[in-house]
Design a protein around this motif. Structure first.
Motif: not given
Length: 204
Positions: A64-68, A74-76, A90-92, A141-143
């Motif tokens: 779970v990530g907020t803002s930055l 998303l990068c992970i 994992p679930k994001f 590019k890799n999502f």
């Protein structure tokens, strides 16, 4: 199966109330909320090591990530760390995510920014913005399609605009996106919808 929730806070912030609310809501799960430094290279190394460490366990990971922290999430998701979690990816969850922080954080370049949760002050320099741009380009590019992505957008966000991010989501083939909108500002203080989504995904 035990659930592990990794919470990634935003820029110049800390785990704070959101992490405490998740700990109270999910007493049977492990809530991990690292205090980040505010420097991109160090923080991404810390987070990727953390995800890799727990990916070895027989647990369901929720990031779970907020803002930055949403950008880092998303990068992970776009990294090959996901592949190490054999058969149980994992679930994001991203809350008011920054999509182009190499642009939106430019106003802080070469300025000492107070870390409102932990200190010391954060000084963003050229290398931070270079790394943000590299990570962003790689992520775009890799999502991967086929992952479980939950997106929480505050319709009163006064810091970020999400048009580009939403267009990006529509362009990822096979992406399973669950969209949630609420009348909140950038802080997104009320995380009831996030807790409900985590609970629906088996966190207890």
């Amino acid at each position: 199966m035990k659930s592990i929730v990794i919470y990634i806070h935003g820029f110049a912030s800390g785990p704070g109330l959101k992490a405490e609310l998740m700990k109270n809501a999910f007493p049977n799960s492990e809530i991990i909320a690292p205090q980040l430094t505010g420097h991109v290279v160090d923080d991404l190394v810390t987070l990727k090591k953390l995800v890799f460490q727990y990916a070895k366990h027989n647990s369901q990971i929720h990031i779970v990530g907020t803002s930055l922290g949403g950008f880092y999430t998303l990068c992970i998701a776009a990294s090959n760390l996901v592949e190490f979690h054999m058969g149980n990816p994992p679930k994001f969850y991203v809350i008011n995510p920054s999509f182009s922080p190499h642009e939106t954080l430019l106003k802080y370049k070469d300025k000492e920014v107070p870390n409102y949760k932990s200190g010391p002050d954060i000084l963003l320099i050229d290398s931070d913005f270079t790394e943000l741009k590299i990570e962003r380009n790689y992520m775009v590019k890799n999502f991967p399609g086929g992952i479980d992505l939950n997106v929480f957008i505050g319709t009163q966000d006064e810091v970020l605009v999400f048009d580009e991010f939403l267009v990006f989501l529509e362009m990822v083939p096979g992406l399973m996106t669950n969209m949630h909108y609420s009348e909140q500002n950038h802080r997104f203080a009320n995380i009831d919808s996030v807790i409900k989504s985590l609970r629906l995904n088996g966190v207890s």
